[in-house]
Scaffold this motif. Sequence first.
Motif, mmCIF file in Angstrom:
data_model
loop_
_atom_site.group_PDB
_atom_site.id
_atom_site.type_symbol
_atom_site.label_atom_id
_atom_site.label_comp_id
_atom_site.label_asym_id
_atom_site.label_seq_id
_atom_site.Cartn_x
_atom_site.Cartn_y
_atom_site.Cartn_z
ATOM 1 N N ASN A 14 0.163 1.018 14.987
ATOM 2 C CA ASN A 14 0.326 -0.277 14.885
ATOM 3 C C ASN A 14 -1.023 -0.874 15.777
ATOM 4 O O ASN A 14 -1.516 -1.854 15.539
ATOM 5 N N ALA A 15 -1.398 -0.023 16.762
ATOM 6 C CA ALA A 15 -2.965 -0.618 17.419
ATOM 7 C C ALA A 15 -3.884 -0.389 16.717
ATOM 8 O O ALA A 15 -4.568 -1.324 16.514
ATOM 9 N N PHE A 16 -3.884 0.404 15.699
ATOM 10 C CA PHE A 16 -5.027 0.597 14.429
ATOM 11 C C PHE A 16 -4.704 -0.656 13.596
ATOM 12 O O PHE A 16 -5.754 -1.364 13.302
ATOM 13 N N GLN A 17 -3.555 -0.805 13.223
ATOM 14 C CA GLN A 17 -3.325 -1.879 12.283
ATOM 15 C C GLN A 17 -3.493 -3.169 12.743
ATOM 16 O O GLN A 17 -4.162 -4.015 12.134
ATOM 17 N N ALA A 18 -3.101 -3.550 13.888
ATOM 18 C CA ALA A 18 -3.259 -4.797 14.396
ATOM 19 C C ALA A 18 -4.954 -5.196 14.618
ATOM 20 O O ALA A 18 -5.297 -6.387 14.046
ATOM 21 N N ALA A 19 -5.826 -4.098 15.097
ATOM 22 C CA ALA A 19 -7.120 -4.467 15.058
ATOM 23 C C ALA A 19 -7.696 -4.488 13.765
ATOM 24 O O ALA A 19 -8.584 -5.296 13.415
ATOM 25 N N TYR A 20 -7.124 -3.565 12.773
ATOM 26 C CA TYR A 20 -7.518 -3.620 11.262
ATOM 27 C C TYR A 20 -7.330 -4.905 10.650
ATOM 28 O O TYR A 20 -8.349 -5.188 10.124
ATOM 29 N N THR A 21 -6.091 -5.456 10.751
ATOM 30 C CA THR A 21 -5.612 -6.823 10.203
ATOM 31 C C THR A 21 -6.551 -7.862 10.865
ATOM 32 O O THR A 21 -7.138 -8.748 10.142
ATOM 33 N N MET A 27 -9.688 -7.728 12.016
ATOM 34 C CA MET A 27 -11.057 -7.746 11.873
ATOM 35 C C MET A 27 -11.229 -7.814 10.238
ATOM 36 O O MET A 27 -12.391 -7.770 9.976
ATOM 37 N N TYR A 28 -10.172 -7.756 9.376
ATOM 38 C CA TYR A 28 -10.487 -8.100 8.009
ATOM 39 C C TYR A 28 -11.299 -9.518 8.013
ATOM 40 O O TYR A 28 -12.161 -9.514 7.182
ATOM 41 N N VAL A 29 -10.677 -10.486 8.397
ATOM 42 C CA VAL A 29 -11.396 -11.890 8.422
ATOM 43 C C VAL A 29 -12.536 -11.918 9.182
ATOM 44 O O VAL A 29 -13.690 -12.376 8.688
ATOM 45 N N GLY A 30 -12.672 -11.215 10.493
ATOM 46 C CA GLY A 30 -13.717 -11.316 11.211
ATOM 47 C C GLY A 30 -14.865 -10.188 10.461
ATOM 48 O O GLY A 30 -16.393 -10.814 10.408
ATOM 49 N N LEU A 85 -11.062 2.119 16.585
ATOM 50 C CA LEU A 85 -11.145 2.370 15.272
ATOM 51 C C LEU A 85 -10.918 1.267 14.161
ATOM 52 O O LEU A 85 -11.634 1.114 13.410
ATOM 53 N N GLY A 86 -9.751 0.764 14.503
ATOM 54 C CA GLY A 86 -9.288 -0.393 13.489
ATOM 55 C C GLY A 86 -10.214 -1.514 13.593
ATOM 56 O O GLY A 86 -10.386 -2.270 12.597
ATOM 57 N N LEU A 87 -11.010 -1.793 14.726
ATOM 58 C CA LEU A 87 -11.952 -3.134 14.698
ATOM 59 C C LEU A 87 -13.124 -2.739 13.603
ATOM 60 O O LEU A 87 -13.546 -3.596 13.233
ATOM 61 N N GLY A 88 -13.520 -1.552 13.537
ATOM 62 C CA GLY A 88 -14.701 -0.975 12.744
ATOM 63 C C GLY A 88 -14.561 -0.871 11.126
ATOM 64 O O GLY A 88 -15.036 -1.201 10.452
ATOM 65 N N GLU A 89 -13.243 -0.261 11.122
ATOM 66 C CA GLU A 89 -13.248 0.240 9.841
ATOM 67 C C GLU A 89 -13.083 -0.651 8.507
ATOM 68 O O GLU A 89 -13.575 -0.241 7.387
ATOM 69 N N PRO A 90 -12.247 -1.783 8.920
ATOM 70 C CA PRO A 90 -12.255 -2.788 7.559
ATOM 71 C C PRO A 90 -13.594 -3.327 7.110
ATOM 72 O O PRO A 90 -13.707 -3.636 5.926
ATOM 73 N N GLY A 132 -12.193 -11.109 3.155
ATOM 74 C CA GLY A 132 -11.642 -10.680 4.384
ATOM 75 C C GLY A 132 -10.193 -11.343 4.595
ATOM 76 O O GLY A 132 -9.142 -10.701 4.904
ATOM 77 N N VAL A 133 -9.816 -12.531 4.274
ATOM 78 C CA VAL A 133 -8.713 -13.286 4.344
ATOM 79 C C VAL A 133 -7.588 -12.458 3.167
ATOM 80 O O VAL A 133 -6.657 -12.287 3.797
#
Length: 402
Positions: free
Chosen positions: A48-55, A57-60, A104-109, A341-342
């Motif tokens: 969920n650390a990945f998931q939280a960042a990933y979620t 950064m989808y919008v970002g 990792l989650g910040l970059g992948e989306p 992203g949204v």
Amino acid sequence: MHLRWWIAGLLFLSVVINYIDRQCLSVLAPIITKELNLSPTGYATILNAFQAAYTFMYVGSGLLVDRWGTKISLTVFMSWWSIANALHAFATNAFGLGASRFLLGLGEPGNFMAGFRVISECYAKQERALVNGLLNAGSSVGAMIAPFLITWLYAQLSWRGAFVVCGALGLLWIIPWWLIYRPLLPIAQAPEEKPAGWTAYLRLPQSFGLLSARFLSDPVWWFYLFWLPKYLVEGRGFSMQDMALVAWMPYLSSDLGAMFGGWMSGHLIGRGWDTLRARRAVMLPAALVMPISIVVAFVQSSAIAIACICIVTFAHMVWKTNLSTVTNDLYPVQVIGSVSGVFAFGNGLGGLLFTALTGWLVQYSGYFWVFALMGILHPLAFLLFRGFVREPLRLASTEGSH
């Protein structure tokens, strides 16, 4: 070969690398969780650390794609997540592993937000679902390759070396991407008029339908991505070697589903079907197949369970390819990164909540209720999609802008 298909090939390869990097932890989870003494809920927290960042950064990342342009933004995203994946090798405790996972989650989306914009910049409507299917196939191929590649790297270099080698792949990819990519706007059929700001589109019922459909349906893919190797080892008694021999099968079937789903709706459009009607016609049977997931929950035969999982992943990618392409069908290219992203935020939020729930269910009641729950999500998502995504977009200030 036309330039647009070289671009499609590079997009496909970027997603393959994205998913190999993402799968490093799930393939090595039986080893790492034991070495670092992580419980199922502890492992879920790291996921969920990945998931939280990933979620987040989808919008970002969608906003950055529309601001920086496709070429620069995808270069930045690929560099970031490749380095972040290599940093996993230096983790010595749960916090360090979770921190690397967060980065990792910040970059992948951004890979997918840029990919959606490329589809609108370079491909006609009858080609878009096929290219989107190619992107989704990249996720399947990456997940399919990962068990073999990562298990082999683990045997040769240890689990830490596996993270470093996989992280280096993305940095090599940047070279051909930087050399060949450019928008192909005449093929993209871009709208002549400048569209309204992207936030105006979010107030439309179609936007709610797309967001809610992704929120409900995408968590199924997150489960098979992050938990399947662990389930096969712990829930079915497979060894690491046996797991690597069969874990690729559901990803191959999802690969086939992505390509078939993209081809089928494009074929219907080519025969004169309305675009939205063609997408729905392919999505409905896929949604109706998904309850077969419930069989996995109680069947004793591992062979039957894996066959059912393969059917589920095939149907999911048929569904996902068309659902994702509807965004390209409805929204102007100038705002496609932001609105994608949204909508993908719904994907990430659903995955975040479902991953936490999965960890709790696995720890306290096993996998039965996880598979049972996954069987009903797509039919519910289709009802919402069908109810809200019914006609072309119409803004009060920009009537018929796309």
